[in-house]
Design a protein around this motif. Structure first.
Motif, short mmCIF file in Angstrom:
data_model
loop_
_atom_site.label_atom_id
_atom_site.label_comp_id
_atom_site.label_asym_id
_atom_site.label_seq_id
_atom_site.Cartn_x
_atom_site.Cartn_y
_atom_site.Cartn_z
N LEU A 1 0.82 -1.21 0.00
CA LEU A 1 0.00 0.00 0.00
C LEU A 1 0.85 1.26 0.00
O LEU A 1 1.85 1.36 0.73
CB LEU A 1 -0.92 0.02 1.22
N GLU A 2 0.45 2.21 -0.83
CA GLU A 2 1.03 3.55 -0.78
C GLU A 2 0.59 4.20 0.53
O GLU A 2 -0.39 3.78 1.16
CB GLU A 2 0.56 4.33 -2.01
N ARG A 3 1.31 5.21 0.96
CA ARG A 3 1.11 5.79 2.28
C ARG A 3 -0.34 6.20 2.57
O ARG A 3 -0.90 5.87 3.61
CB ARG A 3 2.04 7.00 2.45
N GLU A 4 -0.99 6.90 1.63
CA GLU A 4 -2.36 7.36 1.87
C GLU A 4 -3.35 6.21 1.86
O GLU A 4 -4.33 6.21 2.60
CB GLU A 4 -2.74 8.42 0.83
N ALA A 5 -3.11 5.21 1.02
CA ALA A 5 -3.98 4.03 1.00
C ALA A 5 -3.88 3.26 2.31
O ALA A 5 -4.87 2.76 2.84
CB ALA A 5 -3.62 3.13 -0.18
N ALA A 6 -2.66 3.17 2.85
CA ALA A 6 -2.46 2.49 4.13
C ALA A 6 -3.20 3.23 5.24
O ALA A 6 -3.83 2.60 6.11
CB ALA A 6 -0.97 2.40 4.44
N SER A 7 -3.16 4.55 5.20
CA SER A 7 -3.86 5.35 6.20
C SER A 7 -5.36 5.14 6.11
O SER A 7 -6.05 5.05 7.14
CB SER A 7 -3.52 6.84 6.00
N LEU A 8 -5.89 5.01 4.90
CA LEU A 8 -7.32 4.77 4.72
C LEU A 8 -7.74 3.46 5.36
O LEU A 8 -8.83 3.34 5.91
CB LEU A 8 -7.66 4.77 3.22
N CYS A 9 -6.87 2.45 5.29
CA CYS A 9 -7.17 1.13 5.84
C CYS A 9 -6.84 1.03 7.33
O CYS A 9 -7.11 0.00 7.96
CB CYS A 9 -6.39 0.05 5.10
N GLY A 10 -6.22 2.07 7.87
CA GLY A 10 -5.81 2.01 9.26
C GLY A 10 -4.60 1.12 9.48
O GLY A 10 -4.36 0.63 10.59
N VAL A 11 -3.82 0.92 8.40
CA VAL A 11 -2.62 0.09 8.48
C VAL A 11 -1.41 0.99 8.71
O VAL A 11 -1.24 1.98 8.00
CB VAL A 11 -2.43 -0.72 7.17
#
Length: 284
Positions: free
Chosen positions: A34-44
């Motif tokens: 996951l790219e940084r913003e996508a990871a943040s969206l998933c709570g990862v």
């Protein structure tokens, strides 16, 4: 196989589409990054920066729409990895499939039943009169347009150092074949096949109707410049994203980038299908 994922976190339905994509990939034992913003969206925790994601992935999936793809090109930087657009909603010009077709997408990766469409990128170099140099990358277009004034502005275009024309218009667009379906099309420019090795220069609302779009080979350097000091600052935009104020004496050099975008295409999805769908073409 490893798929790197970039997502438009502001788009409605992005979290649902991201979870579904990751689930479909996991079932097929395809790893996800996951790219940084996508990871943040998933709570990862964590997430990767674009260039690192591209280096660590075999394929990059971009969840969103055509605008998300334009932003992804800037995030990833130069990469030869196939990039697949997965549209949340209807199919776009730059997307490989919709979020309802992620299983088809994953199966195509496993069977290697996909193609890539090599898309020209632009390098825009802004040379300011004070000696400052800024460089940008574009998939669609580079635009020099009027700033806050409500009047037409005077600007010039040069091709390999030769004056092409002096324009009185709202602005000028230098677009790739991919960008021919975007701002240039809205300004009256022609549709161009993605495989064509050309640029198109399109004036925006020119004062003289005889000033039309011009298609030129993509081996040249196009230079844009404002003509009158009292009309500054003008505005240079790159894919509608990066914006730079342009003063009198500044120059914008536009040329073909060294790297291209390898846009992933699934069987049954093509540029021509997108044209028919998006432009609502019908037979007689």
């Amino acid at each position: 196989m490893t798929v790197g994922i970039i997502a438009n976190t502001q788009k409605e339905g992005a979290r649902i589409a991201l979870d579904r994509l990751m689930g479909v990939l996991s079932v097929r034992r395809i790893a996800s990054l996951l790219e940084r913003e996508a990871a943040s969206l998933c709570g990862v925790p964590g997430g990767m920066e674009g260039p690192d994601l591209a280096a660590a992935s075999d394929v990059i999936a971009v969840l969103g729409g055509d605008g998300t793809m334009l932003n992804a090109v800037a995030k990833l930087g130069p990469t030869d990895k196939p990039v697949a657009g997965i549209n949340i909603g209807t199919l776009g010009f730059l997307t490989s499939c919709t979020d309802d077709e992620v299983e088809v997408f994953a199966d195509a990766l496993l069977s290697e039943k996909y193609t890539t469409s090599r898309r020209t990128l632009l390098t825009a170099t802004v040379r300011s009169v004070d000696g400052t140099v800024k460089e940008f990358r574009a998939l669609n277009e580079v635009v020099l347009a009027r700033g806050q004034t409500g009047r037409l502005v005077s600007l010039s275009a040069y091709v390999d150092g030769d004056l092409l024309n002096s324009y009185r218009a709202d602005g000028l667009i230098v677009a790739t074949p991919t960008g021919s379906t975007a701002y240039s099309l809205s300004a009256g420019g022609p549709l161009i096949s993605p495989a064509a090795a050309v640029f198109v220069i399109t004036p925006i609302c020119p004062h003289t109707l005889s000033q039309r779009s011009l298609i030129i080979g993509d081996h040249v350097t196009v230079e844009l410049a404002p003509e009158n000091a009292d009309e500054a600052p003008m505005l240079c935009t790159v894919d509608g994203r990066d914006c730079v104020n342009i003063q009198h004496g500044d120059r914008i050099e536009v040329r073909k980038a060294e790297h291209a975008l390898n846009l992933l295409r699934l069987p049954g999805h093509s540029f021509y299908e997108a044209l028919r769908q998006k432009l609502n073409w019908r037979g007689g």
